[in-house]
Design an enzyme around this catalytic site. Structure first.
Site, PDB file in Angstrom:
ATOM      1  N   ARG A  48      -7.431  42.579  22.360  1.00 23.51           N
ATOM      2  CA  ARG A  48      -7.022  44.244  22.314  1.00 23.51           C
ATOM      3  C   ARG A  48      -8.853  44.130  21.831  1.00 23.51           C
ATOM      4  O   ARG A  48      -8.735  43.140  20.400  1.00 23.51           O
ATOM      5  CB  ARG A  48      -6.218  44.781  21.617  1.00 23.51           C
ATOM      6  CG  ARG A  48      -7.008  46.507  21.460  1.00 23.51           C
ATOM      7  CD  ARG A  48      -5.508  47.454  20.519  1.00 23.51           C
ATOM      8  NE  ARG A  48      -4.274  46.593  21.345  1.00 23.51           N
ATOM      9  CZ  ARG A  48      -3.159  46.758  20.322  1.00 23.51           C
ATOM     10  NH1 ARG A  48      -3.336  47.004  19.094  1.00 23.51           N
ATOM     11  NH2 ARG A  48      -1.680  46.785  21.266  1.00 23.51           N
ATOM     12  N   ARG A 100      -7.221  50.618  12.438  1.00 21.30           N
ATOM     13  CA  ARG A 100      -6.871  49.774  13.409  1.00 21.30           C
ATOM     14  C   ARG A 100      -8.488  50.952  14.609  1.00 21.30           C
ATOM     15  O   ARG A 100      -9.406  51.452  14.073  1.00 21.30           O
ATOM     16  CB  ARG A 100      -5.712  50.729  14.482  1.00 21.30           C
ATOM     17  CG  ARG A 100      -4.305  50.261  14.447  1.00 21.30           C
ATOM     18  CD  ARG A 100      -4.502  48.609  14.353  1.00 21.30           C
ATOM     19  NE  ARG A 100      -3.126  47.881  14.246  1.00 21.30           N
ATOM     20  CZ  ARG A 100      -2.102  47.893  15.111  1.00 21.30           C
ATOM     21  NH1 ARG A 100      -2.463  48.060  16.068  1.00 21.30           N
ATOM     22  NH2 ARG A 100      -1.071  47.492  14.221  1.00 21.30           N
ATOM     23  N   LYS A 109       0.232  49.676  10.081  1.00 19.35           N
ATOM     24  CA  LYS A 109      -1.235  49.704  10.661  1.00 19.35           C
ATOM     25  C   LYS A 109      -1.762  51.212   9.776  1.00 19.35           C
ATOM     26  O   LYS A 109      -0.713  52.178   9.916  1.00 19.35           O
ATOM     27  CB  LYS A 109      -0.616  49.802  11.855  1.00 19.35           C
ATOM     28  CG  LYS A 109      -0.182  50.871  12.257  1.00 19.35           C
ATOM     29  CD  LYS A 109       0.574  51.144  14.164  1.00 19.35           C
ATOM     30  CE  LYS A 109       0.950  49.484  14.299  1.00 19.35           C
ATOM     31  NZ  LYS A 109       2.346  50.010  15.237  1.00 19.35           N
ATOM     32  N   LYS A 166      -3.840  54.532  11.634  1.00 16.91           N
ATOM     33  CA  LYS A 166      -4.408  55.227  12.835  1.00 16.91           C
ATOM     34  C   LYS A 166      -5.728  57.085  12.306  1.00 16.91           C
ATOM     35  O   LYS A 166      -5.319  57.464  11.343  1.00 16.91           O
ATOM     36  CB  LYS A 166      -3.895  55.739  13.310  1.00 16.91           C
ATOM     37  CG  LYS A 166      -3.061  54.389  14.020  1.00 16.91           C
ATOM     38  CD  LYS A 166      -2.142  54.540  15.301  1.00 16.91           C
ATOM     39  CE  LYS A 166      -1.482  53.138  16.269  1.00 16.91           C
ATOM     40  NZ  LYS A 166      -0.273  53.624  17.114  1.00 16.91           N
ATOM     41  N   CYS A 181       2.951  52.888  28.793  1.00 20.77           N
ATOM     42  CA  CYS A 181       2.914  51.493  27.896  1.00 20.77           C
ATOM     43  C   CYS A 181       3.355  50.433  29.177  1.00 20.77           C
ATOM     44  O   CYS A 181       3.732  50.473  29.831  1.00 20.77           O
ATOM     45  CB  CYS A 181       3.749  51.350  27.030  1.00 20.77           C
ATOM     46  SG  CYS A 181       5.419  50.876  27.136  1.00 20.77           S
ATOM     47  N   CYS A 241       5.867  42.768  26.734  1.00 17.43           N
ATOM     48  CA  CYS A 241       5.971  43.202  25.385  1.00 17.43           C
ATOM     49  C   CYS A 241       7.175  42.559  24.563  1.00 17.43           C
ATOM     50  O   CYS A 241       8.517  42.976  25.481  1.00 17.43           O
ATOM     51  CB  CYS A 241       5.847  45.075  25.134  1.00 17.43           C
ATOM     52  SG  CYS A 241       6.045  45.437  23.931  1.00 17.43           S
ATOM     53  N   CYS A 271      10.094  50.846  25.130  1.00 13.60           N
ATOM     54  CA  CYS A 271      10.514  51.338  23.039  1.00 13.60           C
ATOM     55  C   CYS A 271      10.387  51.589  22.875  1.00 13.60           C
ATOM     56  O   CYS A 271       9.895  52.889  23.349  1.00 13.60           O
ATOM     57  CB  CYS A 271      10.136  49.474  22.566  1.00 13.60           C
ATOM     58  SG  CYS A 271       9.109  49.870  21.784  1.00 13.60           S
ATOM     59  N   CYS A 302       4.331  54.227  21.832  1.00 14.41           N
ATOM     60  CA  CYS A 302       2.462  53.455  21.974  1.00 14.41           C
ATOM     61  C   CYS A 302       1.866  54.087  22.841  1.00 14.41           C
ATOM     62  O   CYS A 302       0.940  54.988  23.336  1.00 14.41           O
ATOM     63  CB  CYS A 302       2.322  51.967  22.775  1.00 14.41           C
ATOM     64  SG  CYS A 302       2.764  51.170  21.389  1.00 14.41           S
TER      65      CYS A 302
END
Length: 626
Positions: free
Chosen positions: A93, A162, A247, A249, A466, A472, A511, A515
């Site tokens: 990514r 991120r 993470k 953001k 996603c 994944c 899930c 995302c």
């Protein structure tokens, strides 16, 4: 309160210190990942050793470390062979502040996808690239090629800041949008890992010049440590050996433009300008985040709350103060509780503000008033403001492949165009001379692309998914590959009940991690098992209200039977041009469930005997009608 004293390289001193030391035998509980980070020599080991083995995979420790460098190890479940175990490959990514992509980088990513990936490019909901299908033996080549072509993957994943999102507005005559782009880049630099491990791992220690020199104020404000935000003498002055608990953001936008789902970020910034477009300062909001777990009520989606306002000269200090608060007080024992939103939930906004102000060294000013939020998709042709044109292109679920991929390569290479990745997985071509418009449009249209933004079904245009299966490791069911079919079925049901032209925001994930931001959709599908989804309803079309779980398990085969009654109820009881999400939020889930239970398809009403419903359902429907 710690002010200006030296801070050890092992652990950050908190701003509110206990009056007595803890017992010598006491040790804070930490998750396994925390130990891996601490022992890694700032993200180097054992990753560097694992990359040169003959194995197709890296060790469990390196799986965690490589995330910080911008990659996830994955297992392609559909390419496994009997007796050979998992089929390991890697997703890479990029770090792409504000989604800006130079011509050179676009062509590089296109080349890499053909040579080392699965011949597709994936645009993410955070305005970055994902390259799937890279084998371990090719990782170093891929990473180094990106860096040498003015790109980066550093901090695209892992427990750090991120990719920073900003509106993909291609306007050159709107200074407020330029401020967003500028500060997305500057704050990305401010919070980028500093230890040099990235260059040691992928470039044998050699550093390449980036496409721009870091702003001297960024450098100076990063080093500033009067109020205890930094680890003195550490290779990572902001992150230390432990980095962040989870993470982090950041999104930045202008007043009124909510293209980026601003409220879903840990830290959200709104540029505040005067009437001449001169930047004055920033509104700050904190505590957004969508990841959660099924059947775990301690995890939840949350929207960011106003924290305050700072003048423009204080913005880097304010960002550091928020990050330091999360770094020092966020939970490190349970990664499911480690995001900033849980700290805010435990403390409340007033305590969070007070502690953050100690790191900032001053109080936040009052949050400035803002206009209503609107959503803009930036699709179709438009004028940039400098005589050039832009062309916003719908890319279904962000997957660039096949003939559209070839056509994009052709026009981007032929006319040396740059691009912007949007926060909705679409692509905007910029810098198109009006004389080139016909050829660009003809080339892309011949490949089946909607250059005018008018040929795509409105449900598709407002939907995201996603990647999910087969790559994944968290995916419980399909998302990217299933949503196009789901959208067609939604359109068929809407047409059946007389809403053929209706559309709303639809999002799907494989899930509950969220995302594709299903929890701010009007209709959200959250995978919870094979061909099964939680159904979330009631988000707003401008992304300012969370949806709520309407149904715990919606089997794929039951889609029409569940949504037809709700759509018909919407048609008959909506107020004016009320959106479906707003309708669901207004009438409430008790009424929706009662109507679903009592629903009889209209064409059959005259053919069926009278049907009774229970008293509770009747009263709920009666109240809704009144």
């Amino acid at each position: 309160r710690a002010r200006g004293g030296r801070r050890g390289s092992r652990a950050a001193a908190r701003v509110a210190m206990p009056s007595a030391a803890p017992p010598a035998h006491w040790e804070a509980k930490r998750s396994k990942v925390e130990h891996i980070k601490e022992k890694s020599d700032f993200l180097r080991h054992p990753l560097m050793g694992d990359l040169v083995t003959e194995d197709p995979n890296v060790s469990e420790q390196s799986v965690q470390l490589i995330k910080f460098h911008g990659s996830y190890m994955q297992d392609n479940r559909e390419l496994r062979q009997p007796g050979k175990g998992k089929f390991y490959q890697f997703m890479m990514r990029t770090r792409q502040p504000a989604g800006l992509v130079s011509n050179q980088l676009y062509l590089t990513m296109d080349d890499l996808s053909e040579q080392f990936g699965n011949k597709t490019l994936r645009l993410t909901t955070r305005q970055a690239y994902q390259l799937h299908g890279v084998l371990k033996a090719d990782l170093k080549t891929v990473f180094s090629t990106i860096v040498k072509n003015m790109g980066s993957t550093l901090g695209a994943c892992g427990d750090v800041n991120r990719n920073i999102t900003a509106p993909p507005a291609p306007f050159t005559n709107r200074p407020e949008y330029q401020h967003c782009r500028d500060y997305a880049e500057k704050i990305a630099d401010l919070l980028a890992p500093q230890s040099g491990a990235y260059y040691d791992v992928w470039l044998d220690g050699e550093k390449f010049m980036s496409h721009q020199i870091e702003d001297p104020k960024v450098t100076a404000d990063r080093a500033f440590n009067q109020f205890g935000t930094n680890f003195e003498g550490s290779p990572e002055p902001i992150y230390g050996t432990q980095y962040l608990p989870r993470k982090f953001k950041i999104g930045i936008t202008v007043p009124g433009d909510n293209h980026i789902d601003l409220f879903t970020n840990d830290l959200a910034l709104v540029v505040m300008c005067d009437d001449a477009g001169e930047l004055q300062g920033f509104n700050l909001l904190v505590g957004g985040g969508l990841g959660r777990s099924h059947r775990n009520s301690d995890t939840f989606a949350a929207m960011a709350e106003p924290l305050g306002y700072v003048p423009k000269d204080d913005i880097f200090h304010a960002v550091k103060a928020v990050v330091a608060t999360q770094r020092d007080y966020g939970r490190r024992d349970d990664r499911k509780q480690a995001r900033l939103k849980y700290l805010l939930h435990d403390w409340g906004i007033d305590k969070f503000r007070t502690v953050t102000e100690q790191y900032l060294g001053k109080r936040f000013e009052e949050f400035k008033p803002l206009p209503p939020w609107q959503h803009t998709d930036y699709l179709g042709w438009g004028e940039q403001g400098d005589g050039k044109l832009y062309c916003g292109l719908f890319i279904q679920n962000g997957r660039i492949k096949g003939e559209p991929k070839k056509a994009l390569r052709t026009v981007i290479e032929r006319y040396e165009l740059s691009a912007i990745i949007t926060a909705e997985q679409n692509l905007i071509l910029t810098g198109v001379d009006p004389a080139w418009k016909h050829d660009v449009a003809a080339t892309l249209s011949a490949a089946g692309m909607d250059v005018d933004g008018t040929q795509t079904d409105a449900i598709d245009a407002r939907s995201m998914a996603c990647p999910a299966l087969p790559l994944c490791g968290l995916a419980m069911t399909e998302a990217e590959r299933e949503l196009p079919n789901i959208n067609k079925r939604l359109r068929a049901v809407l047409t059946k009940v007389g809403l053929a032209d209706e559309s709303f925001v639809v999002r799907m994930t494989g899930c509950p991690n969220g995302c594709a931001r299903p929890y701010t959709a009007e209709v959200g599908f959250v995978g919870d098992g094979p061909q099964s989804y939680q159904l979330w309803l009631g988000g707003s079309p401008n992304h300012t209200r969370l949806a709520e779980p309407f149904m715990e398990k919606l089997k794929n085969k039951d889609l029409e039977a569940t949504l037809e009654p709700l759509f018909y109820f919407f048609k008959t009881r909506r107020q004016g041009q009320e959106s479906f999400g707003d309708f669901c939020a207004r009438v409430g889930f008790d009424v929706l469930r009662a109507y679903l239970k009592a629903y009889v398809p209209p064409p059959s009403l005259a053919l069926l005997p009278r049907v009774g419903i229970d008293e509770e359902a009747f009263e709920a429907l009666k109240a809704a009608a009144e």
